[in-house]
Design a protein around this motif. Structure first.
Motif, PDB file in Angstrom:
ATOM      1  N   GLU A 237      12.917   7.978 -13.733  1.00  0.00           N
ATOM      2  CA  GLU A 237      14.160   8.736 -13.413  1.00  0.00           C
ATOM      3  C   GLU A 237      13.613  10.370 -14.059  1.00  0.00           C
ATOM      4  OE1 GLU A 237      18.677   9.561 -15.613  1.00  0.00           O
ATOM      5  OE2 GLU A 237      17.225   7.671 -16.040  1.00  0.00           O
ATOM      6  N   VAL A 238      14.184  11.403 -12.991  1.00  0.00           N
ATOM      7  CA  VAL A 238      13.754  12.571 -13.325  1.00  0.00           C
ATOM      8  C   VAL A 238      14.521  13.204 -14.275  1.00  0.00           C
ATOM      9  CG1 VAL A 238      13.604  14.845 -12.207  1.00  0.00           C
ATOM     10  CG2 VAL A 238      13.102  13.119 -10.745  1.00  0.00           C
ATOM     11  N   GLU A 239      14.173  13.762 -15.495  1.00  0.00           N
ATOM     12  CA  GLU A 239      14.942  14.205 -16.542  1.00  0.00           C
ATOM     13  C   GLU A 239      15.305  15.477 -16.328  1.00  0.00           C
ATOM     14  OE1 GLU A 239      13.654  11.949 -20.616  1.00  0.00           O
ATOM     15  OE2 GLU A 239      11.764  12.872 -19.526  1.00  0.00           O
ATOM     16  N   THR A 240      14.260  16.373 -15.961  1.00  0.00           N
ATOM     17  CA  THR A 240      14.598  17.838 -15.408  1.00  0.00           C
ATOM     18  C   THR A 240      13.437  18.103 -14.604  1.00  0.00           C
ATOM     19  OG1 THR A 240      12.945  18.433 -17.375  1.00  0.00           O
ATOM     20  CG2 THR A 240      15.405  18.341 -17.928  1.00  0.00           C
ATOM     21  N   PRO A 241      13.793  19.067 -13.685  1.00  0.00           N
ATOM     22  CA  PRO A 241      12.742  19.388 -12.669  1.00  0.00           C
ATOM     23  C   PRO A 241      11.392  19.568 -13.236  1.00  0.00           C
ATOM     24  CG  PRO A 241      14.829  20.789 -12.400  1.00  0.00           C
ATOM     25  CD  PRO A 241      14.997  20.106 -13.677  1.00  0.00           C
ATOM     26  N   GLY A 242      10.302  18.855 -12.606  1.00  0.00           N
ATOM     27  CA  GLY A 242       9.007  18.749 -13.115  1.00  0.00           C
ATOM     28  C   GLY A 242       8.614  17.668 -14.219  1.00  0.00           C
ATOM     29  N   HIS A 243       9.731  17.069 -14.642  1.00  0.00           N
ATOM     30  CA  HIS A 243       9.596  15.950 -15.731  1.00  0.00           C
ATOM     31  C   HIS A 243       9.972  14.812 -15.604  1.00  0.00           C
ATOM     32  CE1 HIS A 243       8.093  19.279 -18.666  1.00  0.00           C
ATOM     33  NE2 HIS A 243       8.846  20.182 -17.947  1.00  0.00           N
ATOM     34  N   VAL A 244       9.284  13.731 -15.434  1.00  0.00           N
ATOM     35  CA  VAL A 244       9.941  12.484 -15.149  1.00  0.00           C
ATOM     36  C   VAL A 244       9.521  11.347 -16.231  1.00  0.00           C
ATOM     37  CG1 VAL A 244       9.401  10.568 -13.315  1.00  0.00           C
ATOM     38  CG2 VAL A 244       9.403  12.951 -12.585  1.00  0.00           C
ATOM     39  N   LEU A 245      10.628  10.529 -16.471  1.00  0.00           N
ATOM     40  CA  LEU A 245      10.367   9.360 -17.348  1.00  0.00           C
ATOM     41  C   LEU A 245      10.228   8.073 -16.656  1.00  0.00           C
ATOM     42  CD1 LEU A 245      10.969   8.393 -20.390  1.00  0.00           C
ATOM     43  CD2 LEU A 245      13.627   8.382 -19.661  1.00  0.00           C
ATOM     44  N   HIS A 246       9.262   7.518 -17.263  1.00  0.00           N
ATOM     45  CA  HIS A 246       9.074   6.119 -16.649  1.00  0.00           C
ATOM     46  C   HIS A 246       9.110   4.991 -17.854  1.00  0.00           C
ATOM     47  CE1 HIS A 246       7.174   2.578 -15.054  1.00  0.00           C
ATOM     48  NE2 HIS A 246       6.286   2.556 -15.922  1.00  0.00           N
ATOM     49  N   ARG A 247      10.009   4.033 -17.444  1.00  0.00           N
ATOM     50  CA  ARG A 247      10.265   2.924 -18.302  1.00  0.00           C
ATOM     51  C   ARG A 247       9.550   1.551 -17.900  1.00  0.00           C
ATOM     52  NH1 ARG A 247      15.321   5.327 -17.699  1.00  0.00           N
ATOM     53  NH2 ARG A 247      16.143   6.558 -19.625  1.00  0.00           N
ATOM     54  N   GLY A 248       9.228   0.784 -18.880  1.00  0.00           N
ATOM     55  CA  GLY A 248       8.792  -0.594 -18.420  1.00  0.00           C
ATOM     56  C   GLY A 248       7.523  -0.631 -18.001  1.00  0.00           C
ATOM     57  N   VAL A 249       7.388  -1.354 -16.828  1.00  0.00           N
ATOM     58  CA  VAL A 249       5.994  -2.003 -16.264  1.00  0.00           C
ATOM     59  C   VAL A 249       5.729  -1.017 -14.941  1.00  0.00           C
ATOM     60  CG1 VAL A 249       5.981  -3.931 -17.181  1.00  0.00           C
ATOM     61  CG2 VAL A 249       6.772  -3.827 -14.995  1.00  0.00           C
ATOM     62  N   ASN A 250       4.824  -1.191 -14.446  1.00  0.00           N
ATOM     63  CA  ASN A 250       4.347  -0.638 -13.006  1.00  0.00           C
ATOM     64  C   ASN A 250       3.744  -1.822 -12.355  1.00  0.00           C
ATOM     65  OD1 ASN A 250       4.980   2.151 -12.562  1.00  0.00           O
ATOM     66  ND2 ASN A 250       3.488   2.760 -14.238  1.00  0.00           N
ATOM     67  N   ARG A 251       4.258  -2.200 -11.453  1.00  0.00           N
ATOM     68  CA  ARG A 251       3.810  -3.464 -10.396  1.00  0.00           C
ATOM     69  C   ARG A 251       4.269  -3.000  -9.012  1.00  0.00           C
ATOM     70  NH1 ARG A 251       6.234  -9.068  -9.454  1.00  0.00           N
ATOM     71  NH2 ARG A 251       4.553 -10.220  -8.435  1.00  0.00           N
ATOM     72  N   TYR A 252       3.378  -2.912  -8.123  1.00  0.00           N
ATOM     73  CA  TYR A 252       3.365  -2.427  -6.703  1.00  0.00           C
ATOM     74  C   TYR A 252       2.379  -3.783  -6.031  1.00  0.00           C
ATOM     75  CZ  TYR A 252       4.933   1.758  -8.175  1.00  0.00           C
ATOM     76  OH  TYR A 252       5.615   3.223  -8.996  1.00  0.00           O
ATOM     77  N   VAL A 253       3.419  -4.348  -5.011  1.00  0.00           N
ATOM     78  CA  VAL A 253       3.006  -5.489  -4.304  1.00  0.00           C
ATOM     79  C   VAL A 253       2.927  -5.215  -2.783  1.00  0.00           C
ATOM     80  CG1 VAL A 253       3.223  -7.812  -3.675  1.00  0.00           C
ATOM     81  CG2 VAL A 253       4.104  -7.124  -5.947  1.00  0.00           C
ATOM     82  N   PHE A 254       1.777  -5.015  -2.231  1.00  0.00           N
ATOM     83  CA  PHE A 254       1.429  -4.640  -0.699  1.00  0.00           C
ATOM     84  C   PHE A 254       1.143  -5.647   0.243  1.00  0.00           C
ATOM     85  CE2 PHE A 254       0.147  -1.097  -3.935  1.00  0.00           C
ATOM     86  CZ  PHE A 254       0.857  -0.348  -3.127  1.00  0.00           C
ATOM     87  N   GLY A 255       1.766  -5.685   1.189  1.00  0.00           N
ATOM     88  CA  GLY A 255       1.635  -6.720   2.260  1.00  0.00           C
ATOM     89  C   GLY A 255       1.742  -6.358   3.757  1.00  0.00           C
ATOM     90  N   GLU A 256       0.902  -7.022   4.633  1.00  0.00           N
ATOM     91  CA  GLU A 256       0.910  -6.612   5.974  1.00  0.00           C
ATOM     92  C   GLU A 256       2.117  -7.161   6.754  1.00  0.00           C
ATOM     93  OE1 GLU A 256      -0.956  -4.693   7.770  1.00  0.00           O
ATOM     94  OE2 GLU A 256      -2.692  -4.506   6.497  1.00  0.00           O
ATOM     95  N   PRO A 257       2.817  -6.444   7.310  1.00  0.00           N
ATOM     96  CA  PRO A 257       4.199  -7.014   7.726  1.00  0.00           C
ATOM     97  C   PRO A 257       4.015  -8.022   9.122  1.00  0.00           C
ATOM     98  CG  PRO A 257       4.238  -4.535   7.960  1.00  0.00           C
ATOM     99  CD  PRO A 257       2.892  -4.856   7.513  1.00  0.00           C
ATOM    100  N   ASP A 258       2.616  -8.195   9.393  1.00  0.00           N
ATOM    101  CA  ASP A 258       2.593  -9.094  10.512  1.00  0.00           C
ATOM    102  C   ASP A 258       1.772 -10.576   9.950  1.00  0.00           C
ATOM    103  OD1 ASP A 258       0.135  -7.974  10.399  1.00  0.00           O
ATOM    104  OD2 ASP A 258      -0.543  -7.764  12.442  1.00  0.00           O
ATOM    105  N   GLY A 259       1.550 -10.438   8.430  1.00  0.00           N
ATOM    106  CA  GLY A 259       1.157 -11.432   7.904  1.00  0.00           C
ATOM    107  C   GLY A 259      -0.519 -11.524   7.948  1.00  0.00           C
ATOM    108  N   ARG A 260      -1.027 -10.605   8.359  1.00  0.00           N
ATOM    109  CA  ARG A 260      -2.809 -10.475   8.630  1.00  0.00           C
ATOM    110  C   ARG A 260      -3.140 -10.509   6.972  1.00  0.00           C
ATOM    111  NH1 ARG A 260      -4.071  -5.386  11.593  1.00  0.00           N
ATOM    112  NH2 ARG A 260      -2.041  -4.603  10.560  1.00  0.00           N
ATOM    113  N   LEU A 261      -4.461 -10.972   7.006  1.00  0.00           N
ATOM    114  CA  LEU A 261      -5.161 -10.744   5.748  1.00  0.00           C
ATOM    115  C   LEU A 261      -5.167  -9.362   5.216  1.00  0.00           C
ATOM    116  CD1 LEU A 261      -8.466 -13.078   6.269  1.00  0.00           C
ATOM    117  CD2 LEU A 261      -6.299 -13.682   5.078  1.00  0.00           C
ATOM    118  N   PRO A 262      -4.978  -9.095   3.706  1.00  0.00           N
ATOM    119  CA  PRO A 262      -4.694  -8.061   3.233  1.00  0.00           C
ATOM    120  C   PRO A 262      -5.733  -6.913   3.228  1.00  0.00           C
ATOM    121  CG  PRO A 262      -4.701  -9.481   1.610  1.00  0.00           C
ATOM    122  CD  PRO A 262      -5.026 -10.103   2.605  1.00  0.00           C
ATOM    123  N   GLY A 263      -6.144  -6.560   4.242  1.00  0.00           N
ATOM    124  CA  GLY A 263      -7.459  -5.668   4.307  1.00  0.00           C
ATOM    125  C   GLY A 263      -6.805  -4.137   3.893  1.00  0.00           C
TER     126      GLY A 263
END
Length: 326
Positions: A150-176
């Motif tokens: 959440e942007v608290e004020t301009p230039g300042h952001v609050l993060h809560r909890g975890v960071n998890r980013y899952v990446f994948g190819e739309p056509d199902g290829r091996l994840p190069g």
């Protein structure tokens, strides 16, 4: 490596700061308004709810992507409804061998790419086919994000909890290409992962979004307060079961047990979803990506979704009101 965070709002700012802090490449950000002015003047600050803090300055900070050099990786953190208008800007910004990862919630515009059934743009998400025809789904990397910011004020952001980013190819290829992104995010402490079935992961996250965000936006209450309203959790559970039914019909093995478990997790949370933040700030909401497109899938498949139909109508009304007030 040149990396651009295109849309340095709440999620984008978190990603930009952590990538810059890890020194994984030349980081540029595209932002706007007071937030951009603050980034240019003082850099961008990120703090975690547990007290940990980061601060970063960037190689470029601009509201005009045409001023940036070609980028190897573009991380797009805009709302889904804003994407079609940026198709040409993204195409021009992308290096010849570059990729674009879309850090957004809901059904993505590239959904039909690489599927046996369906091979064209989704009109609700890409009305004129600008993203499909000008940028091209073959340049896209699918992303599922678990990161509350959440942007608290301009230039300042609050993060809560975890960071998890899952990446994948739309056509199902091996994840190069997806694997490269996951490695960069992991080096930055952002929890990068890969999957060979990005649509399944999208449905898993969408269950949580659908159960929580619309109801918080409509009531203007946080998740925990919504759970205390008599009758509302029953509606949320019923909607989760409808969403699971649509997912199964489209080939993703989301069980009713998965849906109800996601509902209970969301009902027990104590967050302020991004859709609620948008409503409180008078900004338009992601009605179509979260629920409108799943409803369209259900209609095409002949699946009855009375709860989904009701919530979609209410969200579209809310979005219309926000547009009129803008």
């Amino acid at each position: 490596m040149k990396i651009c965070v295109f849309g340095a709002g709440a999620v984008g700012s978190n990603v930009a700061v952590r990538l810059a802090d890890a020194g994984v490449g030349q980081i540029s950000v595209v932002a706007r308004g007071a937030h951009l002015a603050a980034i240019r003047s003082h850099g961008l600050s990120l703090r975690h709810a547990d007290g940990e803090q980061w601060h970063a300055h960037f190689d470029h900070a601009t509201d005009d992507p045409a001023t940036l050099p070609p980028q190897d990786i573009i991380l797009v953190a805009l709302k889904a409804a804003s994407l079609p208008a940026q198709a040409d800007a993204l195409r021009r910004l992308l290096a010849p061998d570059g990729v674009v990862a879309f850090l957004s919630n809901g059904i993505p515009w590239w959904w039909n790419y690489g599927r046996q059934q369906g091979s064209d743009a989704l009109p609700l998400l890409d009305p004129e086919g600008a993203l499909w025809n000008r940028l091209g789904p073959e340049r896209a990397i699918g992303t599922v994000i678990y990161s509350a910011n959440e942007v608290e004020t301009p230039g300042h952001v609050l993060h809560r909890g975890v960071n998890r980013y899952v990446f994948g190819e739309p056509d199902g290829r091996l994840p190069g290409r997806a694997g490269q992104l996951a490695e960069l995010f992991s080096r930055a402490g952002l929890g990068g992962e890969t999957t060979d079935d990005i649509r399944y992961e999208i449905w898993r996250k969408l269950l949580r979004n659908a159960i929580g965000s619309p109801f918080c936006a409509l009531t203007r209450l946080g998740s925990a307060h919504c759970a205390q309203i008599p009758g509302l959790p029953d509606i949320q559970r019923a909607l989760a079961l409808e969403m699971a039914n649509i997912a199964r019909a489209l080939g993703s093995p989301i069980t009713d047990e998965d849906a109800l478990r996601a509902a209970e997790t969301q009902l027990a949370s104590n967050g302020r979803p991004s859709m609620l933040q948008d409503v409180l700030l008078g900004r338009r909401i992601e009605a179509e990506a979260l629920l409108g497109q799943p409803q369209r899938f259900a209609q095409e498949l002949g699946i009855a979704t009375p709860y989904l139909d009701t919530v979609v109508a209410l969200l579209r009304g809310l979005d219309r009101a926000l547009a009129l007030d803008a």
